[in-house]
Design a protein around this motif. Sequence first.
Motif, PDB file in Angstrom:
ATOM      1  N   PRO A 141      60.809 -38.461 -18.580  1.00  0.00           N
ATOM      2  CA  PRO A 141      59.427 -38.948 -18.441  1.00  0.00           C
ATOM      3  C   PRO A 141      58.944 -39.641 -19.722  1.00  0.00           C
ATOM      4  CG  PRO A 141      59.620 -36.681 -17.640  1.00  0.00           C
ATOM      5  CD  PRO A 141      60.948 -37.037 -18.213  1.00  0.00           C
ATOM      6  N   LYS A 142      59.276 -39.061 -20.874  1.00  0.00           N
ATOM      7  CA  LYS A 142      58.847 -39.673 -22.141  1.00  0.00           C
ATOM      8  C   LYS A 142      59.556 -41.012 -22.367  1.00  0.00           C
ATOM      9  CE  LYS A 142      59.902 -37.432 -26.064  1.00  0.00           C
ATOM     10  NZ  LYS A 142      59.635 -36.422 -27.115  1.00  0.00           N
ATOM     11  N   GLY A 143      60.858 -41.040 -22.066  1.00  0.00           N
ATOM     12  CA  GLY A 143      61.627 -42.274 -22.242  1.00  0.00           C
ATOM     13  C   GLY A 143      61.092 -43.397 -21.361  1.00  0.00           C
ATOM     14  N   SER A 158      55.182 -28.443 -30.440  1.00  0.00           N
ATOM     15  CA  SER A 158      55.807 -27.317 -31.148  1.00  0.00           C
ATOM     16  C   SER A 158      56.318 -27.707 -32.532  1.00  0.00           C
ATOM     17  CB  SER A 158      57.006 -26.804 -30.344  1.00  0.00           C
ATOM     18  OG  SER A 158      56.706 -26.712 -28.990  1.00  0.00           O
ATOM     19  N   LYS A 159      56.352 -29.006 -32.820  1.00  0.00           N
ATOM     20  CA  LYS A 159      57.013 -29.461 -34.053  1.00  0.00           C
ATOM     21  C   LYS A 159      56.036 -29.817 -35.167  1.00  0.00           C
ATOM     22  CE  LYS A 159      60.970 -30.904 -31.349  1.00  0.00           C
ATOM     23  NZ  LYS A 159      61.732 -31.963 -30.701  1.00  0.00           N
ATOM     24  N   PHE A 160      54.765 -29.418 -35.016  1.00  0.00           N
ATOM     25  CA  PHE A 160      53.740 -29.844 -35.964  1.00  0.00           C
ATOM     26  C   PHE A 160      53.237 -28.719 -36.872  1.00  0.00           C
ATOM     27  CE2 PHE A 160      53.709 -33.208 -32.870  1.00  0.00           C
ATOM     28  CZ  PHE A 160      53.367 -34.342 -33.592  1.00  0.00           C
ATOM     29  N   PHE A 189      69.237 -17.928 -29.776  1.00  0.00           N
ATOM     30  CA  PHE A 189      68.592 -18.990 -28.999  1.00  0.00           C
ATOM     31  C   PHE A 189      68.155 -20.132 -29.903  1.00  0.00           C
ATOM     32  CE2 PHE A 189      67.923 -15.447 -26.107  1.00  0.00           C
ATOM     33  CZ  PHE A 189      68.122 -16.034 -24.865  1.00  0.00           C
ATOM     34  N   ARG A 190      68.474 -21.333 -29.507  1.00  0.00           N
ATOM     35  CA  ARG A 190      67.918 -22.491 -30.235  1.00  0.00           C
ATOM     36  C   ARG A 190      66.430 -22.605 -29.880  1.00  0.00           C
ATOM     37  NH1 ARG A 190      65.193 -27.587 -28.530  1.00  0.00           N
ATOM     38  NH2 ARG A 190      64.886 -28.564 -30.540  1.00  0.00           N
ATOM     39  N   ILE A 191      65.618 -22.815 -30.927  1.00  0.00           N
ATOM     40  CA  ILE A 191      64.199 -23.096 -30.683  1.00  0.00           C
ATOM     41  C   ILE A 191      63.796 -24.359 -31.449  1.00  0.00           C
ATOM     42  CG2 ILE A 191      63.395 -20.748 -30.192  1.00  0.00           C
ATOM     43  CD1 ILE A 191      62.451 -20.667 -33.185  1.00  0.00           C
ATOM     44  N   MET A 192      62.686 -24.948 -31.014  1.00  0.00           N
ATOM     45  CA  MET A 192      62.082 -26.036 -31.790  1.00  0.00           C
ATOM     46  C   MET A 192      61.448 -25.393 -33.032  1.00  0.00           C
ATOM     47  SD  MET A 192      60.331 -28.264 -28.741  1.00  0.00           S
ATOM     48  CE  MET A 192      59.829 -26.943 -27.648  1.00  0.00           C
ATOM     49  N   SER A 193      61.026 -26.231 -33.976  1.00  0.00           N
ATOM     50  CA  SER A 193      60.556 -25.678 -35.254  1.00  0.00           C
ATOM     51  C   SER A 193      59.142 -25.099 -35.137  1.00  0.00           C
ATOM     52  CB  SER A 193      60.571 -26.768 -36.316  1.00  0.00           C
ATOM     53  OG  SER A 193      59.759 -27.842 -35.873  1.00  0.00           O
ATOM     54  N   GLU A 219      65.974 -22.734 -24.632  1.00  0.00           N
ATOM     55  CA  GLU A 219      64.888 -22.873 -23.653  1.00  0.00           C
ATOM     56  C   GLU A 219      64.502 -24.340 -23.615  1.00  0.00           C
ATOM     57  OE1 GLU A 219      61.166 -21.046 -24.901  1.00  0.00           O
ATOM     58  OE2 GLU A 219      61.115 -22.344 -26.647  1.00  0.00           O
ATOM     59  N   ASN A 220      64.350 -24.877 -22.402  1.00  0.00           N
ATOM     60  CA  ASN A 220      63.893 -26.260 -22.283  1.00  0.00           C
ATOM     61  C   ASN A 220      63.481 -26.541 -20.839  1.00  0.00           C
ATOM     62  OD1 ASN A 220      63.355 -28.958 -23.267  1.00  0.00           O
ATOM     63  ND2 ASN A 220      64.881 -28.530 -24.843  1.00  0.00           N
ATOM     64  N   THR A 221      63.085 -27.766 -20.592  1.00  0.00           N
ATOM     65  CA  THR A 221      62.639 -28.148 -19.250  1.00  0.00           C
ATOM     66  C   THR A 221      63.845 -28.624 -18.434  1.00  0.00           C
ATOM     67  OG1 THR A 221      62.319 -30.403 -19.977  1.00  0.00           O
ATOM     68  CG2 THR A 221      60.426 -28.918 -20.155  1.00  0.00           C
ATOM     69  N   SER A 270      64.154 -31.367 -17.026  1.00  0.00           N
ATOM     70  CA  SER A 270      64.410 -32.764 -17.401  1.00  0.00           C
ATOM     71  C   SER A 270      65.327 -32.860 -18.622  1.00  0.00           C
ATOM     72  CB  SER A 270      63.072 -33.456 -17.680  1.00  0.00           C
ATOM     73  OG  SER A 270      63.269 -34.655 -18.372  1.00  0.00           O
ATOM     74  N   ASN A 271      65.011 -32.105 -19.661  1.00  0.00           N
ATOM     75  CA  ASN A 271      65.858 -32.157 -20.864  1.00  0.00           C
ATOM     76  C   ASN A 271      67.209 -31.485 -20.635  1.00  0.00           C
ATOM     77  OD1 ASN A 271      64.138 -33.641 -22.450  1.00  0.00           O
ATOM     78  ND2 ASN A 271      63.182 -31.876 -23.429  1.00  0.00           N
ATOM     79  N   ILE A 272      67.206 -30.441 -19.816  1.00  0.00           N
ATOM     80  CA  ILE A 272      68.462 -29.726 -19.533  1.00  0.00           C
ATOM     81  C   ILE A 272      69.428 -30.651 -18.784  1.00  0.00           C
ATOM     82  CG2 ILE A 272      69.442 -27.839 -18.131  1.00  0.00           C
ATOM     83  CD1 ILE A 272      66.691 -26.335 -18.789  1.00  0.00           C
ATOM     84  N   GLU A 330      55.029 -29.792 -24.069  1.00  0.00           N
ATOM     85  CA  GLU A 330      53.982 -30.817 -24.003  1.00  0.00           C
ATOM     86  C   GLU A 330      54.079 -31.659 -25.278  1.00  0.00           C
ATOM     87  OE1 GLU A 330      51.783 -31.237 -21.547  1.00  0.00           O
ATOM     88  OE2 GLU A 330      50.155 -32.379 -22.468  1.00  0.00           O
ATOM     89  N   TYR A 331      53.850 -32.966 -25.135  1.00  0.00           N
ATOM     90  CA  TYR A 331      53.953 -33.864 -26.288  1.00  0.00           C
ATOM     91  C   TYR A 331      52.586 -34.367 -26.715  1.00  0.00           C
ATOM     92  CZ  TYR A 331      58.661 -34.480 -24.264  1.00  0.00           C
ATOM     93  OH  TYR A 331      59.908 -34.280 -23.737  1.00  0.00           O
ATOM     94  N   VAL A 332      52.532 -34.840 -27.956  1.00  0.00           N
ATOM     95  CA  VAL A 332      51.363 -35.622 -28.362  1.00  0.00           C
ATOM     96  C   VAL A 332      51.870 -37.009 -28.774  1.00  0.00           C
ATOM     97  CG1 VAL A 332      51.386 -34.653 -30.732  1.00  0.00           C
ATOM     98  CG2 VAL A 332      49.311 -35.728 -29.836  1.00  0.00           C
TER      99      VAL A 332
HETATM  100  C1  LMR Z   1      63.117 -30.282 -27.884  1.00  0.00           C
HETATM  101  O1  LMR Z   1      63.288 -30.400 -29.099  1.00  0.00           O
HETATM  102  O2  LMR Z   1      63.702 -29.449 -27.200  1.00  0.00           O
HETATM  103  C2  LMR Z   1      62.165 -31.209 -27.193  1.00  0.00           C
HETATM  104  O3  LMR Z   1      60.993 -31.258 -27.931  1.00  0.00           O
HETATM  105  C3  LMR Z   1      62.754 -32.573 -27.082  1.00  0.00           C
HETATM  106  C4  LMR Z   1      61.770 -33.508 -26.448  1.00  0.00           C
HETATM  107  O4  LMR Z   1      61.239 -34.364 -27.143  1.00  0.00           O
HETATM  108  O5  LMR Z   1      61.557 -33.377 -25.240  1.00  0.00           O
END
Ligand code: LMR
Length: 329
Positions: free
Chosen positions: A39-41, A92-94, A167-171, A207-209, A211-213, A234-236
Amino acid sequence: MSLVRLLAVLIIVSLTFSSSLMAKEIVIKFSHVTTEKTPKGKAAKYLQELVAERLKGKVRVDVYPNSQLYNDKEVLKALLLGDVQLAAPSLSKFGKYTKKWGLFDLPFLFRDADAVSCFTTGVNGQALLNAASKKGLKGLGYWLNGMKQLSANKPLIKPSDAKGEKFRIMSSDVLEAQFKAVNANPQKMSFSEVYNALSTGVIDGQENTWSNIRTKKFFEVQSDFTESNHGVLEYVLVTSSEFWNSLPKDIQTELSAIIKEVTLKETQWALEAAQIDKDYIMIAGHTKIHRLSHKQVAQWAKVMKPVWKQFEGDIGKDNIDAALKCNKQ
Ligand code: LMR
Protein backbone atom coordinates in the motif's frame (compact mmCIF):
# COMPACT_ATOMS: atom_id res chain seq x y z
CA MET A 1 28.85 47.04 -33.77
CA SER A 2 26.62 46.19 -36.71
CA LEU A 3 22.88 46.23 -36.19
CA VAL A 4 22.69 42.45 -36.68
CA ARG A 5 25.35 41.86 -34.01
CA LEU A 6 23.64 44.22 -31.62
CA LEU A 7 20.32 42.39 -32.10
CA ALA A 8 21.98 39.00 -31.49
CA VAL A 9 23.54 40.26 -28.25
CA LEU A 10 20.18 41.66 -27.11
CA ILE A 11 18.41 38.36 -27.82
CA ILE A 12 21.03 36.36 -25.89
CA VAL A 13 20.87 38.77 -22.94
CA SER A 14 17.06 38.69 -22.81
CA LEU A 15 16.95 34.86 -23.09
CA THR A 16 19.45 34.48 -20.26
CA PHE A 17 17.53 36.93 -18.12
CA SER A 18 14.11 35.33 -18.66
CA SER A 19 15.38 31.79 -18.05
CA SER A 20 16.96 32.91 -14.79
CA LEU A 21 13.57 34.34 -13.81
CA MET A 22 11.85 31.00 -14.51
CA ALA A 23 11.51 29.05 -11.25
CA LYS A 24 13.65 25.95 -10.97
CA GLU A 25 11.78 22.65 -10.68
CA ILE A 26 11.56 21.51 -7.06
CA VAL A 27 12.69 17.91 -6.69
CA ILE A 28 11.20 15.85 -3.86
CA LYS A 29 13.08 12.64 -3.14
CA PHE A 30 10.77 10.13 -1.44
CA SER A 31 12.61 7.27 0.22
CA HIS A 32 10.86 4.27 1.76
CA VAL A 33 11.60 0.69 2.76
CA THR A 34 8.80 -1.51 1.39
CA THR A 35 8.36 -2.88 -2.13
CA GLU A 36 6.35 -1.05 -4.79
CA LYS A 37 3.56 -3.62 -4.43
CA THR A 38 2.63 -2.62 -0.87
CA PRO A 39 0.00 0.00 0.00
CA LYS A 40 2.81 2.44 0.84
CA GLY A 41 4.71 1.61 -2.36
CA LYS A 42 1.62 2.15 -4.50
CA ALA A 43 0.72 5.36 -2.71
CA ALA A 44 4.22 6.78 -3.22
CA LYS A 45 3.91 6.11 -6.97
CA TYR A 46 0.43 7.61 -7.06
CA LEU A 47 1.72 10.73 -5.31
CA GLN A 48 4.46 10.94 -7.93
CA GLU A 49 1.86 10.65 -10.73
CA LEU A 50 -0.50 13.29 -9.33
CA VAL A 51 2.36 15.73 -8.80
CA ALA A 52 3.57 15.12 -12.37
CA GLU A 53 0.05 15.85 -13.62
CA ARG A 54 -0.85 18.85 -11.50
CA LEU A 55 2.48 20.51 -10.75
CA LYS A 56 4.21 19.78 -14.05
CA GLY A 57 7.43 21.75 -14.43
CA LYS A 58 7.14 23.11 -10.89
CA VAL A 59 7.59 20.01 -8.72
CA ARG A 60 8.84 16.49 -9.40
CA VAL A 61 8.75 13.51 -7.05
CA ASP A 62 11.41 10.79 -7.37
CA VAL A 63 10.54 7.62 -5.47
CA TYR A 64 13.19 5.26 -4.02
CA PRO A 65 11.45 2.10 -2.66
CA ASN A 66 12.73 -1.00 -0.87
CA SER A 67 15.48 0.69 1.24
CA GLN A 68 17.29 1.47 -2.05
CA LEU A 69 18.46 4.81 -0.73
CA TYR A 70 18.14 4.68 3.06
CA ASN A 71 16.99 2.20 5.67
CA ASP A 72 14.68 3.00 8.58
CA LYS A 73 17.18 4.63 10.85
CA GLU A 74 19.05 6.67 8.28
CA VAL A 75 16.07 8.17 6.50
CA LEU A 76 15.03 10.48 9.32
CA LYS A 77 18.54 11.90 9.58
CA ALA A 78 18.59 12.30 5.80
CA LEU A 79 15.29 14.21 5.96
CA LEU A 80 16.68 16.63 8.51
CA LEU A 81 19.86 17.08 6.48
CA GLY A 82 17.80 17.79 3.35
CA ASP A 83 19.13 14.76 1.45
CA VAL A 84 15.55 13.50 0.97
CA GLN A 85 12.32 15.42 1.34
CA LEU A 86 9.67 12.76 1.98
CA ALA A 87 9.47 9.48 3.87
CA ALA A 88 6.69 7.39 5.39
CA PRO A 89 8.23 5.36 8.21
CA SER A 90 6.25 3.41 10.72
CA LEU A 91 5.31 5.52 13.75
CA SER A 92 7.24 2.94 15.78
CA LYS A 93 10.53 4.34 14.49
CA PHE A 94 10.33 7.86 15.93
CA GLY A 95 11.30 7.20 19.56
CA LYS A 96 14.23 9.64 19.32
CA TYR A 97 11.95 12.39 18.03
CA THR A 98 8.79 11.94 20.10
CA LYS A 99 7.53 9.45 22.67
CA LYS A 100 3.90 10.25 21.91
CA TRP A 101 3.70 8.11 18.80
CA GLY A 102 4.36 5.10 21.05
CA LEU A 103 0.56 5.10 21.30
CA PHE A 104 0.34 3.16 18.05
CA ASP A 105 2.54 0.38 19.48
CA LEU A 106 0.45 -0.30 22.59
CA PRO A 107 -0.61 -3.95 22.32
CA PHE A 108 -4.33 -4.65 21.91
CA LEU A 109 -5.20 -0.94 21.94
CA PHE A 110 -7.02 -0.74 18.60
CA ARG A 111 -9.68 -3.32 17.86
CA ASP A 112 -9.11 -3.15 14.10
CA ALA A 113 -7.98 -0.93 11.22
CA ASP A 114 -11.28 1.00 11.25
CA ALA A 115 -10.67 2.02 14.85
CA VAL A 116 -7.19 3.22 13.82
CA SER A 117 -8.68 5.35 11.02
CA CYS A 118 -11.28 6.72 13.43
CA PHE A 119 -8.45 7.83 15.73
CA THR A 120 -6.13 9.27 13.08
CA THR A 121 -8.91 11.35 11.52
CA GLY A 122 -10.20 12.52 14.92
CA VAL A 123 -9.17 15.51 17.05
CA ASN A 124 -6.47 13.72 19.09
CA GLY A 125 -5.02 11.99 16.05
CA GLN A 126 -4.77 15.21 14.07
CA ALA A 127 -3.15 17.06 16.98
CA LEU A 128 -0.68 14.19 17.37
CA LEU A 129 0.48 14.65 13.78
CA ASN A 130 2.60 17.56 15.04
CA ALA A 131 4.21 15.57 17.86
CA ALA A 132 7.72 15.69 16.34
CA SER A 133 7.63 19.33 15.22
CA LYS A 134 10.07 20.47 17.92
CA LYS A 135 12.63 18.16 16.31
CA GLY A 136 12.06 19.71 12.89
CA LEU A 137 9.78 17.00 11.50
CA LYS A 138 6.42 17.82 9.96
CA GLY A 139 3.73 15.13 9.77
CA LEU A 140 1.71 15.49 6.58
CA GLY A 141 -0.70 12.59 7.04
CA TYR A 142 -1.18 9.10 8.39
CA TRP A 143 -0.92 6.11 6.09
CA LEU A 144 -2.27 2.74 7.17
CA ASN A 145 -0.66 -0.63 6.66
CA GLY A 146 -2.75 -2.87 8.90
CA MET A 147 -2.92 -5.12 11.91
CA LYS A 148 0.19 -7.09 12.87
CA GLN A 149 0.48 -10.87 13.16
CA LEU A 150 3.03 -12.99 15.01
CA SER A 151 5.25 -15.68 13.56
CA ALA A 152 7.94 -18.13 14.62
CA ASN A 153 9.12 -21.62 13.80
CA LYS A 154 6.68 -23.08 16.29
CA PRO A 155 3.01 -22.46 17.02
CA LEU A 156 2.41 -19.40 19.19
CA ILE A 157 -0.95 -20.16 20.74
CA LYS A 158 -0.56 -19.06 24.33
CA PRO A 159 1.71 -16.30 25.68
CA SER A 160 4.07 -18.80 27.30
CA ASP A 161 4.84 -20.22 23.80
CA ALA A 162 6.81 -17.03 23.13
CA LYS A 163 9.10 -17.51 26.11
CA GLY A 164 12.79 -17.26 25.18
CA GLU A 165 12.05 -16.74 21.45
CA LYS A 166 14.08 -14.02 19.70
CA PHE A 167 11.66 -11.66 17.94
CA ARG A 168 12.68 -8.94 15.53
CA ILE A 169 11.06 -5.63 16.43
CA MET A 170 11.11 -2.14 14.97
CA SER A 171 13.08 0.40 16.99
CA SER A 172 10.40 0.99 19.61
CA ASP A 173 10.69 0.78 23.40
CA VAL A 174 6.98 -0.03 23.60
CA LEU A 175 7.42 -3.05 21.32
CA GLU A 176 10.42 -4.10 23.36
CA ALA A 177 8.29 -4.01 26.52
CA GLN A 178 5.48 -5.87 24.74
CA PHE A 179 7.73 -8.86 23.99
CA LYS A 180 9.41 -8.73 27.39
CA ALA A 181 5.94 -9.04 28.91
CA VAL A 182 5.72 -12.54 27.40
CA ASN A 183 9.29 -13.36 28.46
CA ALA A 184 10.55 -13.26 24.88
CA ASN A 185 13.78 -11.75 23.66
CA PRO A 186 13.11 -8.70 21.42
CA GLN A 187 15.80 -7.51 18.98
CA LYS A 188 15.61 -4.12 17.27
CA MET A 189 16.48 -4.50 13.60
CA SER A 190 15.99 -2.70 10.29
CA PHE A 191 13.25 -4.00 8.01
CA SER A 192 15.73 -4.70 5.22
CA GLU A 193 17.59 -7.21 7.44
CA VAL A 194 14.64 -9.28 8.63
CA TYR A 195 14.42 -11.88 5.86
CA ASN A 196 18.08 -12.87 6.19
CA ALA A 197 17.93 -12.88 9.96
CA LEU A 198 14.92 -15.21 9.85
CA SER A 199 16.40 -17.53 7.27
CA THR A 200 19.75 -17.85 9.04
CA GLY A 201 18.20 -18.26 12.50
CA VAL A 202 19.66 -15.04 13.93
CA ILE A 203 16.09 -14.44 15.10
CA ASP A 204 13.29 -16.94 15.70
CA GLY A 205 10.26 -14.84 14.91
CA GLN A 206 8.78 -11.49 14.02
CA GLU A 207 5.61 -9.41 13.97
CA ASN A 208 4.29 -7.67 10.88
CA THR A 209 1.29 -7.19 8.62
CA TRP A 210 0.12 -9.66 5.98
CA SER A 211 1.24 -7.17 3.34
CA ASN A 212 4.84 -7.01 4.57
CA ILE A 213 4.93 -10.73 5.34
CA ARG A 214 3.93 -11.50 1.77
CA THR A 215 5.95 -8.91 -0.13
CA LYS A 216 9.14 -9.58 1.86
CA LYS A 217 8.54 -13.36 1.72
CA PHE A 218 8.76 -13.87 5.50
CA PHE A 219 6.17 -16.63 5.12
CA GLU A 220 8.73 -18.71 3.25
CA VAL A 221 11.07 -18.80 6.24
CA GLN A 222 8.66 -19.23 9.17
CA SER A 223 6.70 -22.40 9.84
CA ASP A 224 3.87 -20.89 11.92
CA PHE A 225 1.83 -17.70 11.88
CA THR A 226 -0.67 -16.60 14.49
CA GLU A 227 -3.46 -14.33 13.41
CA SER A 228 -3.17 -12.25 16.55
CA ASN A 229 -4.06 -8.74 15.30
CA HIS A 230 -2.33 -7.61 18.50
CA GLY A 231 -1.08 -4.28 17.21
CA VAL A 232 -1.13 -1.92 14.27
CA LEU A 233 1.44 -0.84 11.70
CA GLU A 234 0.70 2.77 10.89
CA TYR A 235 2.90 5.26 9.02
CA VAL A 236 3.36 8.99 9.08
CA LEU A 237 4.07 10.74 5.81
CA VAL A 238 6.78 13.08 6.97
CA THR A 239 8.96 15.91 5.70
CA SER A 240 11.25 18.41 7.38
CA SER A 241 9.65 21.63 8.60
CA GLU A 242 12.52 23.51 6.99
CA PHE A 243 11.79 22.08 3.55
CA TRP A 244 8.03 22.53 3.89
CA ASN A 245 8.40 26.16 5.00
CA SER A 246 10.68 26.86 2.03
CA LEU A 247 7.90 25.95 -0.44
CA PRO A 248 5.79 28.70 -2.01
CA LYS A 249 2.28 28.89 -0.50
CA ASP A 250 0.50 27.81 -3.70
CA ILE A 251 2.71 24.70 -3.95
CA GLN A 252 2.02 23.85 -0.30
CA THR A 253 -1.72 24.12 -0.95
CA GLU A 254 -1.62 21.93 -4.07
CA LEU A 255 0.64 19.34 -2.39
CA SER A 256 -1.65 19.19 0.65
CA ALA A 257 -4.65 18.54 -1.60
CA ILE A 258 -2.76 15.80 -3.47
CA ILE A 259 -1.68 14.18 -0.19
CA LYS A 260 -5.29 14.10 1.02
CA GLU A 261 -6.36 12.33 -2.15
CA VAL A 262 -3.47 9.86 -2.03
CA THR A 263 -4.14 9.12 1.65
CA LEU A 264 -7.70 8.02 0.92
CA LYS A 265 -6.49 5.65 -1.80
CA GLU A 266 -3.68 4.38 0.41
CA THR A 267 -6.15 3.40 3.14
CA GLN A 268 -8.26 1.53 0.61
CA TRP A 269 -5.18 -0.33 -0.73
CA ALA A 270 -4.14 -1.23 2.82
CA LEU A 271 -7.55 -2.66 3.70
CA GLU A 272 -7.56 -4.71 0.49
CA ALA A 273 -3.97 -5.94 1.01
CA ALA A 274 -4.79 -7.25 4.49
CA GLN A 275 -7.21 -9.75 2.93
CA ILE A 276 -5.54 -10.46 -0.42
CA ASP A 277 -2.06 -11.01 1.04
CA LYS A 278 -3.34 -13.25 3.83
CA ASP A 279 -5.20 -15.37 1.26
CA TYR A 280 -2.07 -15.54 -0.90
CA ILE A 281 0.01 -16.82 2.02
CA MET A 282 -2.63 -19.40 2.96
CA ILE A 283 -2.85 -20.71 -0.59
CA ALA A 284 0.94 -20.77 -1.01
CA GLY A 285 0.95 -23.42 1.72
CA HIS A 286 4.50 -22.83 3.01
CA THR A 287 3.29 -22.13 6.51
CA LYS A 288 0.48 -22.81 8.98
CA ILE A 289 -1.81 -19.98 10.04
CA HIS A 290 -3.29 -20.38 13.52
CA ARG A 291 -6.49 -18.59 14.45
CA LEU A 292 -6.94 -17.78 18.11
CA SER A 293 -10.19 -18.24 20.02
CA HIS A 294 -11.57 -15.24 21.96
CA LYS A 295 -10.29 -16.86 25.12
CA GLN A 296 -6.78 -17.25 23.70
CA VAL A 297 -6.73 -13.63 22.49
CA ALA A 298 -7.79 -12.53 25.98
CA GLN A 299 -4.82 -14.44 27.47
CA TRP A 300 -2.31 -12.57 25.26
CA ALA A 301 -4.03 -9.25 25.97
CA LYS A 302 -3.96 -9.86 29.71
CA VAL A 303 -0.20 -10.42 29.73
CA MET A 304 0.69 -7.62 27.29
CA LYS A 305 -1.69 -4.85 28.35
CA PRO A 306 0.19 -3.86 31.53
CA VAL A 307 2.66 -2.22 29.11
CA TRP A 308 0.12 0.60 28.65
CA LYS A 309 0.64 1.88 32.21
CA GLN A 310 4.41 1.91 31.71
CA PHE A 311 4.13 4.35 28.78
CA GLU A 312 0.99 6.27 29.71
CA GLY A 313 2.99 9.27 30.97
CA ASP A 314 4.88 9.61 27.66
CA ILE A 315 1.85 9.06 25.45
CA GLY A 316 -0.88 10.88 27.36
CA LYS A 317 -3.94 9.27 28.91
CA ASP A 318 -6.20 11.49 26.79
CA ASN A 319 -4.74 9.93 23.64
CA ILE A 320 -5.21 6.39 24.96
CA ASP A 321 -8.80 7.21 25.94
CA ALA A 322 -9.52 8.69 22.51
CA ALA A 323 -8.16 5.52 20.87
CA LEU A 324 -10.34 3.34 23.12
CA LYS A 325 -13.39 5.39 22.25
CA CYS A 326 -12.81 4.53 18.60
CA ASN A 327 -13.15 0.82 19.39
CA LYS A 328 -16.79 1.45 20.24
CA GLN A 329 -17.74 3.23 17.02
C1 LMR B 1 8.91 -2.67 9.56
O1 LMR B 1 10.02 -2.20 9.81
O2 LMR B 1 8.58 -3.81 9.85
C2 LMR B 1 7.91 -1.82 8.83
O3 LMR B 1 7.88 -0.57 9.45
C3 LMR B 1 8.29 -1.67 7.40
C4 LMR B 1 7.33 -0.76 6.70
O4 LMR B 1 7.70 0.36 6.38
O5 LMR B 1 6.20 -1.21 6.48
